[in-house]
Design an enzyme around this catalytic site. Structure first.
Site, PDB file in Angstrom:
ATOM      1  N   GLY A  64       0.836  -1.196   0.000  1.00 38.55           N
ATOM      2  CA  GLY A  64       0.000   0.000   0.000  1.00 38.55           C
ATOM      3  C   GLY A  64       0.866   1.238   0.000  1.00 38.55           C
ATOM      4  N   CYS A  91       5.166  -6.299   1.910  1.00 40.68           N
ATOM      5  CA  CYS A  91       5.569  -4.894   1.818  1.00 40.68           C
ATOM      6  C   CYS A  91       4.904  -4.066   2.920  1.00 40.68           C
ATOM      7  CB  CYS A  91       5.273  -4.370   0.422  1.00 40.68           C
ATOM      8  SG  CYS A  91       6.169  -2.861   0.037  1.00 40.68           S
ATOM      9  N   TYR A  92       3.965  -3.191   2.573  1.00 47.58           N
ATOM     10  CA  TYR A  92       3.296  -2.414   3.631  1.00 47.58           C
ATOM     11  C   TYR A  92       2.667  -3.352   4.659  1.00 47.58           C
ATOM     12  CZ  TYR A  92       0.145   0.689   6.116  1.00 47.58           C
ATOM     13  OH  TYR A  92      -0.500   1.372   7.105  1.00 47.58           O
ATOM     14  N   HIS A 178       7.618  -8.296  -3.415  1.00 45.64           N
ATOM     15  CA  HIS A 178       6.290  -8.614  -3.970  1.00 45.64           C
ATOM     16  C   HIS A 178       6.313  -9.961  -4.708  1.00 45.64           C
ATOM     17  CE1 HIS A 178       4.262  -4.783  -3.170  1.00 45.64           C
ATOM     18  NE2 HIS A 178       5.488  -4.292  -3.215  1.00 45.64           N
ATOM     19  N   GLU A 180       3.775 -11.480  -5.861  1.00 44.85           N
ATOM     20  CA  GLU A 180       2.648 -11.576  -6.793  1.00 44.85           C
ATOM     21  C   GLU A 180       2.973 -11.079  -8.199  1.00 44.85           C
ATOM     22  OE1 GLU A 180       3.079  -9.508  -4.351  1.00 44.85           O
ATOM     23  OE2 GLU A 180       2.113  -7.564  -4.605  1.00 44.85           O
ATOM     24  N   GLY A 234     -19.765 -12.469 -26.542  1.00 43.83           N
ATOM     25  CA  GLY A 234     -18.488 -12.529 -25.836  1.00 43.83           C
ATOM     26  C   GLY A 234     -18.440 -13.723 -24.887  1.00 43.83           C
ATOM     27  N   VAL A 235     -17.250 -13.968 -24.338  1.00 40.95           N
ATOM     28  CA  VAL A 235     -17.076 -15.166 -23.525  1.00 40.95           C
ATOM     29  C   VAL A 235     -17.879 -15.100 -22.222  1.00 40.95           C
ATOM     30  CG1 VAL A 235     -14.853 -14.319 -22.659  1.00 40.95           C
ATOM     31  CG2 VAL A 235     -15.363 -16.719 -22.464  1.00 40.95           C
ATOM     32  N   ASP A 236     -17.968 -13.921 -21.603  1.00 42.29           N
ATOM     33  CA  ASP A 236     -18.645 -13.843 -20.301  1.00 42.29           C
ATOM     34  C   ASP A 236     -20.129 -14.194 -20.403  1.00 42.29           C
ATOM     35  OD1 ASP A 236     -16.183 -12.833 -19.752  1.00 42.29           O
ATOM     36  OD2 ASP A 236     -16.834 -10.752 -19.563  1.00 42.29           O
ATOM     37  N   SER A 237     -20.822 -13.542 -21.334  1.00 41.14           N
ATOM     38  CA  SER A 237     -22.265 -13.801 -21.417  1.00 41.14           C
ATOM     39  C   SER A 237     -22.518 -15.216 -21.925  1.00 41.14           C
ATOM     40  CB  SER A 237     -22.968 -12.764 -22.288  1.00 41.14           C
ATOM     41  OG  SER A 237     -22.580 -12.872 -23.625  1.00 41.14           O
ATOM     42  N   LYS A 378     -10.977 -12.976 -15.546  1.00 39.84           N
ATOM     43  CA  LYS A 378     -11.239 -13.309 -16.953  1.00 39.84           C
ATOM     44  C   LYS A 378     -10.648 -14.662 -17.354  1.00 39.84           C
ATOM     45  CE  LYS A 378     -12.770 -11.668 -20.956  1.00 39.84           C
ATOM     46  NZ  LYS A 378     -14.052 -10.959 -21.121  1.00 39.84           N
TER      47      LYS A 378
END
Ligand code: XMP
Length: 522
Positions: A64, A91-92, A178, A180, A234-237, A378
């Site tokens: 942060g 980190c923070y 970090h 990540e 699209g892929v989501d719907s 996603k």
């Protein structure tokens, strides 16, 4: 207001990321999930009651921008320490736990930013299990620990940070770097060590389990009710519709509105996929004229979005009313949208454009919401699509904005310009696919600019439009880099466009990243 969807029942087990406003908080959750462990990001102010429902098995404290000694610096909620669960402060997060547990943090005269070598102080550290004594890590901090809290010892150091990782006997661990980010090459292994060697996770977060759980949940929630959803191609719907169809069959009706702003062959392909893969209750509406009439003479991008959004709602509502009584609306909201709206520190990019395909739909229709992808990233949606047996072409389709080609035509949208852009876009998509780059790119497309310039064709001078090619790599669309497409590919695309697309005599390649540019031109 629509009734809000109730939160899914508690997860079986989860790693809770406590967000202190780092731009990487969501990335921590994502990496954890890649290890097969469910993870959610919560603000540092989230009460225990909410967190408890997720069955936390550990806490990960994010980085942060604050300094722990500042007034109003965000603090680690007390339940984190009271729970007795393992904690990993990043980190923070490490500085905050140090500060709160009786150690001391101070600003350093040397800011450490970039790659650093981490040296282990001990040989037997579960967090660094199966790793060399020297580990390359990514640092980004100004403050540092000058005094350890009671009961802690230093487990690693770097040249600029004599205390770069700490631990106590209760599995409270802090790391200054970090894990990540991809710049820490073994970052995922470090997180995996924490999850499986320090904590006691089962690792049951898989797309197959997700599909099974969601189908059960949807069945329970919907009962005998009726559900509608919008398809966009699209892929989501598509994944939402498929999941629902598997769960409740004909109780679902999917509405597919053709707004006249889709790419070439998009409509046909989507309908084909649905007919072949799902015997879905579907309604197809060609509303091209309605949309294009409303867009006549409009040049302002936000006005275009507004018109398209409103028109979509009108068409959708009209069609839904024909079905009779409906109880639920299913939507493809994803986790990044949720993080955006609950983040401790609001992220600037979320406010720049109004990015909603079906913006406003839930507000005007008095329906309960079903959002089965609400906690997915996603790439997880793509995995679920694959687990559901959807074709690769559908699962790997690049994102396409709700307002479609309207925001890729700079200025007024006309039928003639739409055809020009469709033809250019088709060439870009096919050539990128042929070069086997389609999947690696977040998006690749053509933009029709209003710029006309002089050219020569045969013995004639021409005065025609300029098409811009845009191709970017990105993980989440919040930031993006312009793709270093091979020159040969760019040459082929350019040649084909000026030769095959009537009205275009010049092609340029957009070499701007986001920020400061955005992915779309409008
Ligand atoms: P920008 O241009 O802001 O785009 O960098 C980020 C991502 O959002 C998509 N985008 C939209 N999606 N409605 C949408 O559904 C919109 O109005 C819209 N505008 C941009 C864009 O394609 C990219 O993936």
């Amino acid at each position: 207001m629509p009734a809000k969807e109730s939160r899914p029942k508690a997860a079986e087990e989860s790693a809770i990321v406590i967000d202190f406003g780092s731009q990487y908080s969501w990335l921590i959750a994502r990496r954890v999930r890649e290890c097969g462990v469910y993870s959610e990001v919560v603000a540092h102010t989230t009460p225990w009651k909410k967190v408890a429902r997720l069955n936390p098995k550990c806490f990960i404290l994010s980085g942060g921008p604050a300094g722990v000694y500042e007034t109003d610096a965000p603090m680690v909620p007390t339940y984190v320490f009271e729970s007795g669960l393992p904690v990993l402060g990043i980190c923070y997060g490490m500085q905050a736990l140090t500060h709160q547990l009786g150690g001391q943090v101070a600003p350093s005269d040397k800011r450490e930013y970039g790659l650093a070598m981490l040296y282990k102080n001990e040989t037997d550290i579960p967090l660094f299990d199966n790793m060399e004594d020297t580990i390359p890590v990514w640092m980004s901090h100004g403050d540092r620990i000058i005094e350890l809290p009671p009961g802690f010892h230093s487990i690693a150091y770097t040249e600029n940070a004599p205390i770069a990782a700490i631990a106590n006997d209760q599995n409270i661990i802090g790391i200054q770097f970090h894990p990540e980010v991809v710049h820490t090459p073994q970052g995922k292994e470090i997180l995996s060590n924490f999850l499986f060697k320090v904590c006691d996770f089962q690792g049951t977060w898989t797309s197959k389990n997700f599909v099974k759980q969601q189908i059960e949940r949807i069945k329970r929630k919907v009962g005998k009710g009726k559900v509608i959803c919008a398809l966009s191609g699209g892929v989501d719907s598509t994944v939402v519709a498929t999941l629902l169809h598997k769960a409740i069959g004909d109780q679902l009706t999917a509405i597919y509105v053709n707004n006249g702003l889709m790419r070439r062959e998009e409509i046909e392909r989507t309908i084909r996929t649905f007919k072949k893969n799902l015997k879905l209750n579907g309604i197809y509406v060609d509303a091209t004229d309605r949309f294009l009439d409303r867009l006549e003479g409009v040049t302002d991008p936000e006005k275009k979005r507004h018109i398209i959004g409103n028109e979509f709602i009108s068409v959708f509502e009209e069609e839904a009313n024909k079905i009779g009584k409906v109880d639920f609306l299913a939507q493809g909201t994803l986790y990044p949208d949720v993080i955006e709206s609950t983040a401790t520190v609001s992220r600037a990019s979320s406010t720049i454009k109004t990015h909603h395909n079906v913006g406003g739909l839930p507000d005007v229709m008095n329906l309960k919401l079903i959002e089965p992808l609400r906690y997915l990233f996603k790439d997880e949606v793509r995995e679920v699509g694959t687990a559901l047996g959807l074709p690769e072409e559908m699962v790997w389709r690049q994102p396409f904005p709700g307002p479609g080609l309207a925001i890729r035509i700079i200025g007024e949208v006309t039928r003639e310009r739409l055809e020009m852009l469709r033809a250019a876009d088709w060439i870009v998509m096919n050539e990128v696919k042929k070069a086997n780059l389609y999947r690696q790119l977040w998006q690749s497309f053509a933009v029709l600019t209003p710029l006309k310039s002089v050219g020569v064709m045969g013995d004639y001078r021409t005065y025609r439009y300029t098409v811009a090619i845009r191709a970017v790599t990105s993980e989440d669309a919040m930031t993006a880099d312009w793709a270093r497409l091979p020159y040969d590919l760019l040459a082929t695309i350019s040649n084909r466009i000026v030769n095959e697309v009537e009205g275009v005599n010049r092609v340029v390649y957009d070499i701007s990243s986001k920020p400061p540019a955005t992915i779309e031109w409008e």
